[in-house]
Design a protein around this motif. Sequence first.
Motif, PDB file in Angstrom:
ATOM      1  N   ALA A 141      61.904  46.714  31.619  1.00  0.00           N
ATOM      2  CA  ALA A 141      61.138  47.819  32.205  1.00  0.00           C
ATOM      3  C   ALA A 141      59.665  47.734  31.821  1.00  0.00           C
ATOM      4  N   THR A 142      59.416  47.376  30.561  1.00  0.00           N
ATOM      5  CA  THR A 142      58.034  47.270  30.086  1.00  0.00           C
ATOM      6  C   THR A 142      57.276  46.169  30.828  1.00  0.00           C
ATOM      7  N   VAL A 143      57.917  44.998  30.958  1.00  0.00           N
ATOM      8  CA  VAL A 143      57.278  43.889  31.665  1.00  0.00           C
ATOM      9  C   VAL A 143      57.072  44.246  33.133  1.00  0.00           C
ATOM     10  N   GLY A 144      58.071  44.876  33.733  1.00  0.00           N
ATOM     11  CA  GLY A 144      57.965  45.246  35.138  1.00  0.00           C
ATOM     12  C   GLY A 144      56.817  46.186  35.426  1.00  0.00           C
ATOM     13  N   SER A 145      56.522  47.067  34.479  1.00  0.00           N
ATOM     14  CA  SER A 145      55.465  48.058  34.716  1.00  0.00           C
ATOM     15  C   SER A 145      54.086  47.595  34.250  1.00  0.00           C
ATOM     16  N   THR A 146      54.026  46.670  33.298  1.00  0.00           N
ATOM     17  CA  THR A 146      52.729  46.278  32.730  1.00  0.00           C
ATOM     18  C   THR A 146      52.234  44.910  33.184  1.00  0.00           C
ATOM     19  N   ALA A 147      53.140  44.002  33.551  1.00  0.00           N
ATOM     20  CA  ALA A 147      52.730  42.632  33.886  1.00  0.00           C
ATOM     21  C   ALA A 147      51.687  42.571  35.008  1.00  0.00           C
ATOM     22  N   PRO A 148      51.829  43.344  36.093  1.00  0.00           N
ATOM     23  CA  PRO A 148      50.791  43.274  37.140  1.00  0.00           C
ATOM     24  C   PRO A 148      49.403  43.658  36.625  1.00  0.00           C
ATOM     25  N   PHE A 149      49.348  44.635  35.718  1.00  0.00           N
ATOM     26  CA  PHE A 149      48.054  45.071  35.189  1.00  0.00           C
ATOM     27  C   PHE A 149      47.483  44.049  34.208  1.00  0.00           C
ATOM     28  N   ILE A 150      48.387  43.412  33.445  1.00  0.00           N
ATOM     29  CA  ILE A 150      47.920  42.350  32.551  1.00  0.00           C
ATOM     30  C   ILE A 150      47.365  41.184  33.370  1.00  0.00           C
ATOM     31  N   GLY A 151      48.069  40.841  34.441  1.00  0.00           N
ATOM     32  CA  GLY A 151      47.581  39.789  35.333  1.00  0.00           C
ATOM     33  C   GLY A 151      46.259  40.172  35.982  1.00  0.00           C
ATOM     34  N   LEU A 152      46.146  41.441  36.358  1.00  0.00           N
ATOM     35  CA  LEU A 152      44.893  41.912  36.969  1.00  0.00           C
ATOM     36  C   LEU A 152      43.743  41.841  35.975  1.00  0.00           C
ATOM     37  N   PHE A 153      44.034  42.167  34.726  1.00  0.00           N
ATOM     38  CA  PHE A 153      42.996  42.041  33.695  1.00  0.00           C
ATOM     39  C   PHE A 153      42.515  40.596  33.595  1.00  0.00           C
ATOM     40  N   GLY A 154      43.487  39.647  33.602  1.00  0.00           N
ATOM     41  CA  GLY A 154      43.113  38.233  33.561  1.00  0.00           C
ATOM     42  C   GLY A 154      42.266  37.841  34.752  1.00  0.00           C
ATOM     43  N   THR A 155      42.601  38.386  35.912  1.00  0.00           N
ATOM     44  CA  THR A 155      41.841  38.074  37.132  1.00  0.00           C
ATOM     45  C   THR A 155      40.415  38.620  37.042  1.00  0.00           C
ATOM     46  N   VAL A 156      40.284  39.871  36.629  1.00  0.00           N
ATOM     47  CA  VAL A 156      38.953  40.481  36.516  1.00  0.00           C
ATOM     48  C   VAL A 156      38.101  39.715  35.504  1.00  0.00           C
ATOM     49  N   TRP A 157      38.730  39.384  34.379  1.00  0.00           N
ATOM     50  CA  TRP A 157      37.991  38.641  33.357  1.00  0.00           C
ATOM     51  C   TRP A 157      37.570  37.260  33.880  1.00  0.00           C
ATOM     52  N   GLY A 158      38.492  36.590  34.594  1.00  0.00           N
ATOM     53  CA  GLY A 158      38.202  35.267  35.133  1.00  0.00           C
ATOM     54  C   GLY A 158      37.094  35.307  36.168  1.00  0.00           C
ATOM     55  N   ILE A 159      37.087  36.342  37.013  1.00  0.00           N
ATOM     56  CA  ILE A 159      36.034  36.468  38.039  1.00  0.00           C
ATOM     57  C   ILE A 159      34.679  36.739  37.383  1.00  0.00           C
ATOM     58  N   MET A 160      34.691  37.585  36.350  1.00  0.00           N
ATOM     59  CA  MET A 160      33.444  37.832  35.621  1.00  0.00           C
ATOM     60  C   MET A 160      32.909  36.524  35.026  1.00  0.00           C
ATOM     61  N   HIS A 161      33.822  35.739  34.439  1.00  0.00           N
ATOM     62  CA  HIS A 161      33.425  34.458  33.859  1.00  0.00           C
ATOM     63  C   HIS A 161      32.881  33.524  34.953  1.00  0.00           C
ATOM     64  N   SER A 162      33.520  33.554  36.136  1.00  0.00           N
ATOM     65  CA  SER A 162      33.068  32.711  37.242  1.00  0.00           C
ATOM     66  C   SER A 162      31.676  33.117  37.713  1.00  0.00           C
ATOM     67  N   PHE A 163      31.418  34.420  37.810  1.00  0.00           N
ATOM     68  CA  PHE A 163      30.110  34.902  38.226  1.00  0.00           C
ATOM     69  C   PHE A 163      29.024  34.495  37.229  1.00  0.00           C
ATOM     70  N   GLN A 164      29.394  34.508  35.945  1.00  0.00           N
ATOM     71  CA  GLN A 164      28.429  34.060  34.944  1.00  0.00           C
ATOM     72  C   GLN A 164      28.090  32.585  35.156  1.00  0.00           C
ATOM     73  N   GLY A 165      29.122  31.775  35.488  1.00  0.00           N
ATOM     74  CA  GLY A 165      28.896  30.358  35.764  1.00  0.00           C
ATOM     75  C   GLY A 165      28.053  30.154  37.006  1.00  0.00           C
ATOM     76  N   ILE A 166      28.299  30.982  38.041  1.00  0.00           N
ATOM     77  CA  ILE A 166      27.513  30.897  39.285  1.00  0.00           C
ATOM     78  C   ILE A 166      26.047  31.214  39.003  1.00  0.00           C
ATOM     79  N   ALA A 167      25.842  32.258  38.176  1.00  0.00           N
ATOM     80  CA  ALA A 167      24.461  32.646  37.854  1.00  0.00           C
ATOM     81  C   ALA A 167      23.764  31.542  37.071  1.00  0.00           C
ATOM     82  N   ALA A 168      24.513  30.904  36.178  1.00  0.00           N
ATOM     83  CA  ALA A 168      23.913  29.833  35.370  1.00  0.00           C
ATOM     84  C   ALA A 168      23.557  28.626  36.225  1.00  0.00           C
ATOM     85  N   MET A 169      24.407  28.312  37.230  1.00  0.00           N
ATOM     86  CA  MET A 169      24.172  27.148  38.087  1.00  0.00           C
ATOM     87  C   MET A 169      23.236  27.486  39.249  1.00  0.00           C
ATOM     88  N   GLN A 170      23.031  28.816  39.464  1.00  0.00           N
ATOM     89  CA  GLN A 170      22.159  29.292  40.541  1.00  0.00           C
ATOM     90  C   GLN A 170      22.577  28.695  41.893  1.00  0.00           C
TER      91      GLN A 170
END
Length: 229
Positions: free
Chosen positions: A129-158
């Motif tokens: 039950a815990t995994v079923g209710s929290t896993a999508p949000f944990i995955g979403l956190f990873g996605t948001v963090w990864g996109i932020m990291h990607s944007f930082q790379g885009i800004a650095a490479m211009q």
Amino acid sequence: MPEGHFSLFSMFMNADITVKIVMILLLASSVWCWGIIFSKYRDLKQILRSTARFENLFWTDKSIKQIYDQLTEDQVNPMSNVFLTAIDEYVRLKKIYKGPELESRLDRVMAITANCEIEDLQSHTTFLATVGSTAPFIGLFGTVWGIMHSFQGIAAMQSTNLAVVAPGIAEALLATALGLVAAIPAVIGYNKISTEIERYNVRLDSFIQELGSRLSYQQQQQKDMKKAS
């Protein structure tokens, strides 16, 4: 773009360390969930088979003592455990208590034993039950963090070239996908297992009522026999 650049392994290896931790956590949770699902499914299947054998013995014209003596190892299950505990307590308590007090204590013993058996069946299902209710949000956190990291790379490479943007976004979205991979089986498994346990609990409650009635009837018979003698 090199061939295989978008393979799952390459996306994992190229991901940010935080996203990697999220992915590993989700993969480990998914594997653990599948282990629980298969283990519970196997245990419930065995319990239902042994319970059916015990019920075939119990719902006969045999006396309580005959049923007690004829129990075998392949009939051991929560229902038969409640039966054995109740009979052992009945033999012990009838020397001390009589009438309604004896029945009340037996009902309490059977209820406590049944609750312990059901709790044992439910063990580890809260993890599903815990995994079923929290896993999508944990995955979403990873996605948001990864996109932020990607944007930082885009800004650095211009550069906003798709070849530059796409790999980082794909790596980030993989975390969301893994969150769903972990959550969906966990939710389905939890619902299925919980439903089967609830059905068994209903059968167990009916059995306890019937056993209580038989023990009460047996007690009354013994009382009548003493009066007659």
